[in-house]
Design a protein around this motif. Sequence first.
Motif, PDB file in Angstrom:
ATOM      1  N   SER A 144     -12.839  -7.464  -9.585  1.00  8.83           N
ATOM      2  CA  SER A 144     -13.477  -8.337  -8.601  1.00  8.83           C
ATOM      3  C   SER A 144     -13.992  -7.489  -7.443  1.00  8.83           C
ATOM      4  O   SER A 144     -13.756  -6.294  -7.384  1.00  8.83           O
ATOM      5  CB  SER A 144     -12.471  -9.363  -8.069  1.00  8.83           C
ATOM      6  OG  SER A 144     -11.549  -8.731  -7.197  1.00  8.83           O
ATOM      7  N   ASN A 145     -14.662  -8.130  -6.505  1.00  7.53           N
ATOM      8  CA  ASN A 145     -15.126  -7.454  -5.304  1.00  7.53           C
ATOM      9  C   ASN A 145     -14.139  -7.591  -4.152  1.00  7.53           C
ATOM     10  O   ASN A 145     -14.440  -7.217  -3.026  1.00  7.53           O
ATOM     11  CB  ASN A 145     -16.492  -8.000  -4.878  1.00  7.53           C
ATOM     12  CG  ASN A 145     -17.573  -7.586  -5.848  1.00  7.53           C
ATOM     13  OD1 ASN A 145     -17.417  -6.619  -6.585  1.00  7.53           O
ATOM     14  ND2 ASN A 145     -18.665  -8.318  -5.868  1.00  7.53           N
ATOM     15  N   GLN A 146     -12.959  -8.118  -4.437  1.00  8.19           N
ATOM     16  CA  GLN A 146     -11.922  -8.303  -3.422  1.00  8.19           C
ATOM     17  C   GLN A 146     -11.414  -6.949  -2.935  1.00  8.19           C
ATOM     18  O   GLN A 146     -11.174  -6.050  -3.725  1.00  8.19           O
ATOM     19  CB  GLN A 146     -10.746  -9.108  -3.993  1.00  8.19           C
ATOM     20  CG  GLN A 146      -9.610  -9.334  -3.030  1.00  8.19           C
ATOM     21  CD  GLN A 146     -10.006 -10.192  -1.843  1.00  8.19           C
ATOM     22  OE1 GLN A 146     -10.494 -11.304  -2.018  1.00  8.19           O
ATOM     23  NE2 GLN A 146      -9.821  -9.681  -0.638  1.00  8.19           N
ATOM     24  N   LEU A 147     -11.259  -6.817  -1.614  1.00  6.20           N
ATOM     25  CA  LEU A 147     -10.663  -5.618  -1.027  1.00  6.20           C
ATOM     26  C   LEU A 147      -9.177  -5.842  -0.809  1.00  6.20           C
ATOM     27  O   LEU A 147      -8.745  -6.947  -0.447  1.00  6.20           O
ATOM     28  CB  LEU A 147     -11.329  -5.284   0.315  1.00  6.20           C
ATOM     29  CG  LEU A 147     -12.775  -4.823   0.233  1.00  6.20           C
ATOM     30  CD1 LEU A 147     -13.359  -4.665   1.633  1.00  6.20           C
ATOM     31  CD2 LEU A 147     -12.887  -3.526  -0.541  1.00  6.20           C
ATOM     32  N   TYR A 148      -8.386  -4.780  -1.017  1.00  3.01           N
ATOM     33  CA  TYR A 148      -6.931  -4.824  -0.865  1.00  3.01           C
ATOM     34  C   TYR A 148      -6.476  -3.741   0.097  1.00  3.01           C
ATOM     35  O   TYR A 148      -7.095  -2.685   0.186  1.00  3.01           O
ATOM     36  CB  TYR A 148      -6.241  -4.620  -2.218  1.00  3.01           C
ATOM     37  CG  TYR A 148      -6.517  -5.729  -3.186  1.00  3.01           C
ATOM     38  CD1 TYR A 148      -5.680  -6.839  -3.256  1.00  3.01           C
ATOM     39  CD2 TYR A 148      -7.619  -5.674  -4.024  1.00  3.01           C
ATOM     40  CE1 TYR A 148      -5.935  -7.873  -4.144  1.00  3.01           C
ATOM     41  CE2 TYR A 148      -7.886  -6.700  -4.912  1.00  3.01           C
ATOM     42  CZ  TYR A 148      -7.041  -7.794  -4.977  1.00  3.01           C
ATOM     43  OH  TYR A 148      -7.311  -8.809  -5.854  1.00  3.01           O
ATOM     44  N   HIS A 149      -5.358  -3.991   0.778  1.00  2.00           N
ATOM     45  CA  HIS A 149      -4.806  -3.055   1.750  1.00  2.00           C
ATOM     46  C   HIS A 149      -3.320  -2.845   1.495  1.00  2.00           C
ATOM     47  O   HIS A 149      -2.592  -3.785   1.172  1.00  2.00           O
ATOM     48  CB  HIS A 149      -4.995  -3.616   3.170  1.00  2.00           C
ATOM     49  CG  HIS A 149      -4.268  -2.839   4.220  1.00  2.00           C
ATOM     50  ND1 HIS A 149      -3.054  -3.226   4.727  1.00  2.00           N
ATOM     51  CD2 HIS A 149      -4.589  -1.677   4.849  1.00  2.00           C
ATOM     52  CE1 HIS A 149      -2.658  -2.346   5.627  1.00  2.00           C
ATOM     53  NE2 HIS A 149      -3.566  -1.397   5.726  1.00  2.00           N
ATOM     54  N   THR A 150      -2.883  -1.609   1.641  1.00  2.00           N
ATOM     55  CA  THR A 150      -1.473  -1.268   1.678  1.00  2.00           C
ATOM     56  C   THR A 150      -1.333  -0.092   2.629  1.00  2.00           C
ATOM     57  O   THR A 150      -2.332   0.513   3.027  1.00  2.00           O
ATOM     58  CB  THR A 150      -0.901  -0.936   0.283  1.00  2.00           C
ATOM     59  OG1 THR A 150       0.518  -0.694   0.391  1.00  2.00           O
ATOM     60  CG2 THR A 150      -1.551   0.294  -0.318  1.00  2.00           C
ATOM     61  N   SER A 151      -0.106   0.231   3.028  1.00  2.00           N
ATOM     62  CA  SER A 151       0.099   1.378   3.903  1.00  2.00           C
ATOM     63  C   SER A 151       1.378   2.101   3.505  1.00  2.00           C
ATOM     64  O   SER A 151       2.275   1.541   2.864  1.00  2.00           O
ATOM     65  CB  SER A 151       0.138   0.954   5.373  1.00  2.00           C
ATOM     66  OG  SER A 151       1.246   0.106   5.615  1.00  2.00           O
ATOM     67  N   PHE A 152       1.441   3.367   3.913  1.00  2.00           N
ATOM     68  CA  PHE A 152       2.521   4.282   3.534  1.00  2.00           C
ATOM     69  C   PHE A 152       3.181   4.786   4.813  1.00  2.00           C
ATOM     70  O   PHE A 152       2.497   5.225   5.741  1.00  2.00           O
ATOM     71  CB  PHE A 152       1.902   5.437   2.741  1.00  2.00           C
ATOM     72  CG  PHE A 152       2.857   6.444   2.198  1.00  2.00           C
ATOM     73  CD1 PHE A 152       3.734   6.121   1.180  1.00  2.00           C
ATOM     74  CD2 PHE A 152       2.851   7.741   2.689  1.00  2.00           C
ATOM     75  CE1 PHE A 152       4.594   7.075   0.655  1.00  2.00           C
ATOM     76  CE2 PHE A 152       3.704   8.707   2.167  1.00  2.00           C
ATOM     77  CZ  PHE A 152       4.581   8.371   1.145  1.00  2.00           C
ATOM     78  N   ASP A 153       4.517   4.712   4.872  1.00  2.00           N
ATOM     79  CA  ASP A 153       5.237   5.150   6.069  1.00  2.00           C
ATOM     80  C   ASP A 153       5.755   6.582   5.960  1.00  2.00           C
ATOM     81  O   ASP A 153       6.448   7.062   6.845  1.00  2.00           O
ATOM     82  CB  ASP A 153       6.387   4.196   6.387  1.00  2.00           C
ATOM     83  CG  ASP A 153       7.462   4.194   5.303  1.00  2.00           C
ATOM     84  OD1 ASP A 153       7.378   4.976   4.322  1.00  2.00           O
ATOM     85  OD2 ASP A 153       8.412   3.397   5.439  1.00  2.00           O
ATOM     86  N   GLY A 154       5.419   7.255   4.892  1.00  2.00           N
ATOM     87  CA  GLY A 154       5.929   8.601   4.637  1.00  2.00           C
ATOM     88  C   GLY A 154       6.970   8.614   3.544  1.00  2.00           C
ATOM     89  O   GLY A 154       7.303   9.665   2.999  1.00  2.00           O
ATOM     90  N   ASN A 155       7.489   7.409   3.205  1.00  2.00           N
ATOM     91  CA  ASN A 155       8.501   7.288   2.154  1.00  2.00           C
ATOM     92  C   ASN A 155       8.093   6.334   1.045  1.00  2.00           C
ATOM     93  O   ASN A 155       8.368   6.585  -0.121  1.00  2.00           O
ATOM     94  CB  ASN A 155       9.840   6.825   2.749  1.00  2.00           C
ATOM     95  CG  ASN A 155      10.412   7.847   3.694  1.00  2.00           C
ATOM     96  OD1 ASN A 155      10.597   9.002   3.335  1.00  2.00           O
ATOM     97  ND2 ASN A 155      10.679   7.437   4.922  1.00  2.00           N
ATOM     98  N   ALA A 156       7.494   5.205   1.419  1.00  2.00           N
ATOM     99  CA  ALA A 156       7.156   4.192   0.421  1.00  2.00           C
ATOM    100  C   ALA A 156       5.906   3.431   0.843  1.00  2.00           C
ATOM    101  O   ALA A 156       5.592   3.335   2.037  1.00  2.00           O
ATOM    102  CB  ALA A 156       8.316   3.208   0.243  1.00  2.00           C
ATOM    103  N   TRP A 157       5.217   2.883  -0.159  1.00  2.00           N
ATOM    104  CA  TRP A 157       4.042   2.044   0.090  1.00  2.00           C
ATOM    105  C   TRP A 157       4.509   0.620   0.356  1.00  2.00           C
ATOM    106  O   TRP A 157       5.381   0.107  -0.334  1.00  2.00           O
ATOM    107  CB  TRP A 157       3.104   2.074  -1.117  1.00  2.00           C
ATOM    108  CG  TRP A 157       2.429   3.400  -1.277  1.00  2.00           C
ATOM    109  CD1 TRP A 157       2.850   4.433  -2.064  1.00  2.00           C
ATOM    110  CD2 TRP A 157       1.245   3.838  -0.633  1.00  2.00           C
ATOM    111  NE1 TRP A 157       1.988   5.502  -1.943  1.00  2.00           N
ATOM    112  CE2 TRP A 157       0.981   5.159  -1.060  1.00  2.00           C
ATOM    113  CE3 TRP A 157       0.369   3.255   0.275  1.00  2.00           C
ATOM    114  CZ2 TRP A 157      -0.102   5.905  -0.617  1.00  2.00           C
ATOM    115  CZ3 TRP A 157      -0.724   3.994   0.720  1.00  2.00           C
ATOM    116  CH2 TRP A 157      -0.945   5.299   0.277  1.00  2.00           C
ATOM    117  N   ALA A 158       3.910  -0.023   1.354  1.00  2.00           N
ATOM    118  CA  ALA A 158       4.203  -1.423   1.677  1.00  2.00           C
ATOM    119  C   ALA A 158       3.551  -2.319   0.629  1.00  2.00           C
ATOM    120  O   ALA A 158       2.707  -1.874  -0.147  1.00  2.00           O
ATOM    121  CB  ALA A 158       3.670  -1.759   3.065  1.00  2.00           C
TER     122      ALA A 158
END
Length: 159
Positions: free
Chosen positions: A133-147
């Motif tokens: 799809s054309n949907q955008l997704y977001h995640t973030s990394f704290d240095g240990n794990a991805w949210a």
Amino acid sequence: MSWVPNERIANQPSKGPVALAAFGNRLHRIYHADDSGLLYHSIREDAGWSQPARIAPAKSSATTPALAAFQGKLHLVYIDGSKRLWHATFDGARWSADQAIAPGQGNLPKSRATPALAVFANRLHLVHIGETSNQLYHTSFDGNAWAGETPIANFKSRA
């Protein structure tokens, strides 16, 4: 401040766009040198660009990768042939083993186009388009794990 004249990077052909980031007071460039998808790394120092080196352990990307410096390491995110997102780091001497991006240890996200990385509020942020799809997704990394990964409401891409 003004731009310096263009500089040809000798003997380093690229099959498409490159990823570029500052890390350790140097510019780092990651690119595809040929149709194999294997990624190469070169560093800009005072004397010019270093000879390209294939990243080891070998990393093969279906698109241009994303690159950003975060918490004392250079972070690389790329998409493999099955469209899965992978993460590796460079400590200034060697590349880490690949790790599948598994936000919140949930599903393994896939993407069909180049991802984007940026550092903000002491986290490494990743935005990518969906696999189908054309949907955008977001995640973030704290240095240990991805949210946990979340869709970005009301934003789509035409990639």
